[in-house]
Design an enzyme around this catalytic site. Structure first.
Site: not given
Length: 401
Positions: A82, A147
């Site tokens: 991400d 994350e």
């Protein structure tokens, strides 16, 4: 090399393909990332497994390179799929086009955080396999979700699963950051993150009256105490040039809420602070101090921890850690300078360390502005390829401890 030569380089092509996947928050669709990584695993002739620690929308991708002594604790090379949002009007290049300029700079969200290390790991394994190298320990390359918003749907929950325990890990590597000079940062610890919300109540009423015990008075008291705390840390950094970003506690006011109308004294005001607490700070004493300030302000203040991480012991960077010794030896053979530091931010390494697994954060980018989460994030093509060379040496060293 010329721009055309960079564009035709196979490793650069793979990297740019990954960068063009807009795995951006909010509501990330990881399906294209998973499909890309499955193709990469197939090209390396390595098995790949998809694990879902929380739900089907947040997969963990595991590529496995089995060691010759698989009974030994394994190595994990982690990165996250991400990326954070972008303000497109602030970019001079499309943030998901992975354009290369004439200087060889690749512009895209994720070039420094952390798509680059994910494909650099794979590039290094490609080199090692071509050389006929066989790792003693099994090497896992992991690609996790979430994350950038805390890891709560990714690594934090993954480490609790039986799938994780079966990996039998002995050492982890994850993201670091670029450095501003010719050296390289290696992160062996992280500061403790607290996000504090002060809900400050007081006497409400008409704006024309000097009411007692107002929320505004208490608000001002808390702001002054927290900002004075911040000032002392700024002064410490100014006095000691040897201090790194991660050696001090950072205190930043990030949100302010309250008030209904410009002539009404509010019954409640709220302020949020982001604290990243240095590893030598007594957390219990700090919390007591902050709660004492709430009382001194006049009471009526609710302190809410929106995030309250626990202290996580650092990874040892001395002769007691054979993985550190192997890492350091590899750096010496590459003739590169590595500087151990406490990471200024938070990464998924904290979840590994809290489970007793030594972890180092290392991104082999130097002489580059630190552009994580910034506009026009980029990496130089030559720096990216040099990073593959560095990882080739490092992975071989730690996998054979």
């Amino acid at each position: 090399m010329s721009k055309a030569e960079w564009e035709n380089n196979e490793e650069i092509k793979i990297f740019r393909e990954y960068l063009r996947i807009p795995s951006v928050h909010p509501n990330v669709d990881y399906t294209p990332c998973v499909e890309f990584l499955q193709r990469q695993a197939a090209s390396l002739e390595l098995p790949v497994e998809i694990v879902y620690p929380v739900n089907k929308q947040n997969p963990v991708v595991l590529i496995k390179w089995e060691g010759t002594e698989p009974e030994l604790p394994a190595i994990i090379l982690n990165s996250h799929m991400d990326v954070v949002p972008v303000f497109r009007e602030k970019w001079t290049h499309d943030p998901f086009a992975a354009e290369i300029d004439d200087e060889g700079r690749i512009f895209a969200r994720g070039t420094q955080d952390t798509k680059e290390i994910g494909t650099q790991y794979l590039g290094a394994i490609r080199v090692l396999k071509a050389q006929g190298f066989k790792p003693k320990r099994t090497v896992y390359v992991s690609f996790v979700p979430d994350e950038e918003v805390g890891g709560y749907l990714g690594m934090r929950e993954f480490v609790k699963t039986e799938d994780f325990k079966k990996l039998n890990l002995g050492f982890s590597m994850d993201e670091g950051s670029s450095s501003l000079d010719s050296g390289y940062y290696v992160y062996y610890a992280e500061r403790t993150a607290w996000h504090l919300r002060f809900k400050i109540s007081g006497t409400a009423g008409h704006g024309s009256i000097l009411l007692p015990n107002t929320a505004g008075e208490k608000f001002t008291f808390i702001i002054e105490k927290m900002m004075q705390f911040r000032k002392t840390e700024v002064q410490r950094m100014a006095r000691d040039s040897q201090l790194f970003f991660g050696d001090v506690t950072t205190i930043n006011m990030t949100m302010v809420n309250g008030g209904l109308q410009n002539n009404v004294v509010p019954a409640q005001l709220e302020v949020v602070f982001d604290l990243r607490i240095a590893i030598d700070v007594d957390l219990e004493a700090l919390e007591k101090q902050i709660r004492d300030w709430c009382v001194e302000a006049g009471g009526g203040i609710e302190l809410e921890f929106e995030q309250k991480d626990e202290y996580v012991p650092p990874t040892k960077v001395d002769d007691s850690n054979p993985f550190w010794l192997a890492f350091k030896q590899a750096a010496e053979e590459l003739n590169i300078e590595i500087r151990p530091h406490v990471c200024p931010g938070n990464t998924d390494s904290r979840f590994l360390r809290s489970n007793g697994i030594p972890a180092l954060g290392f991104t082999p980018i130097n002489n580059t502005p630190i552009l994580l989460h910034d506009h026009d994030e980029y990496i130089r093509a030559d720096s990216y390829l040099h990073g593959i060379e560095v990882y080739t040496k490092v992975i071989a060293a730690i996998a054979n401890v």
